[in-house]
Motif scaffolding. Sequence first.
Motif, PDB file in Angstrom:
ATOM      1  N   LYS A 135       0.822  -1.151   0.141  1.00 57.82           N
ATOM      2  CA  LYS A 135      -0.047   0.082   0.078  1.00 57.82           C
ATOM      3  C   LYS A 135       0.840   1.078   0.067  1.00 57.82           C
ATOM      4  O   LYS A 135       0.559   2.193  -0.828  1.00 57.82           O
TER       5      LYS A 135
ATOM      6  N   LYS B 165      -1.235   4.190  -7.862  1.00 55.84           N
ATOM      7  CA  LYS B 165      -1.688   4.934  -6.777  1.00 55.84           C
ATOM      8  C   LYS B 165      -3.275   5.207  -6.864  1.00 55.84           C
ATOM      9  O   LYS B 165      -3.917   5.550  -6.285  1.00 55.84           O
TER      10      LYS B 165
ATOM     11  N   ASP C 102       2.584   1.580  -3.538  1.00 58.85           N
ATOM     12  CA  ASP C 102       1.527   1.906  -4.357  1.00 58.85           C
ATOM     13  C   ASP C 102       0.898   3.364  -4.451  1.00 58.85           C
ATOM     14  O   ASP C 102       0.759   4.031  -5.340  1.00 58.85           O
ATOM     15  N   GLN C 103       1.024   3.787  -3.265  1.00 56.77           N
ATOM     16  CA  GLN C 103       0.544   5.338  -3.172  1.00 56.77           C
ATOM     17  C   GLN C 103       1.726   6.100  -3.768  1.00 56.77           C
ATOM     18  O   GLN C 103       1.160   7.320  -3.948  1.00 56.77           O
TER      19      GLN C 103
ATOM     20  N   ALA D 170      -5.295   1.459  -2.610  1.00 49.65           N
ATOM     21  CA  ALA D 170      -4.146   2.539  -2.455  1.00 49.65           C
ATOM     22  C   ALA D 170      -4.909   4.070  -2.160  1.00 49.65           C
ATOM     23  O   ALA D 170      -4.154   4.789  -1.314  1.00 49.65           O
TER      24      ALA D 170
END
Length: 283
Positions: A50, A60, A53-54, A65
């Motif tokens: 997470k 994102k 991915d952000q 996310a």
Amino acid sequence: HWIKNLLIFIPITLSNNNLDIDNLFNLLLTFISMSLCASSIYILNDIFDKKDDQLHPQKKTRPYAKGKISTIFALFIFLVLFVISLFLVSFIDNNLIYILLVYLLLNIFYSYILKKIYLLDIILLAFFFTFRILLGGLASDVPISFWLLAFSSSFFFSLATIKRCSELISSNLHKNKTNLNRGYQEDDLNILFIFGVSSGYLSILILILYSTSDNLTKYYDSYLFLGLVVLIVFYWLNRLWLITHRKKMIYDPIIFALKDKVSIFLGLLLIFLFVISKNSYLL
């Protein structure tokens, strides 16, 4: 990502076995089961990744996310999908249940530890592709040849390296350090290109050797068409690497190919040539 699970049909397609109703049912059930299993693992990976991915330019936008889905709900969906996949595959062979459990554990181990170990992560990504071919062989009771294993291992290692290169390029362009958590440094890009291109050329060499082998006459009628197949794969793979070098590759080459008109055309052409090569009398 379900498109990747079409690899399950490769063994029966390349073999000389007839696709009867039982085989077709087993393969379709395996495809659905593997797709649900893969989806559950992707959800689990989103939970693990997470924070990274952000910071990723494409990832994102994923619902988890962005915070649109809670962790509890994501875990619930993961559990439901995976249990259904095990239930479906139990209709084929109970041993496949244990194989999917091993696949899940290997993916968890990969997400937690192995993806941070350089090169080993790429080897595992390539194995996850080859695993689908092996699963298809088990479901249809078709033995996997050395040629197929050798080609798929080197070919998918090349594609997995493209994915890593594109991620490293993306992290450099957007000035984030998400890929540095995977064990790679900014100046590893050149050597990764060498590894990936070399592995791709090795897969082409294996394909050439197979297309000229004596065993080929058992399954195919035309060497000419298979020679064209080799040229198409050679062109497509080189094109992917050139696009990656130009920093225009999205993080997954498979997703890129599904949206790329040239790749779609070449894929359809490959299917046509494959059918004709097995049934040249149609001409």
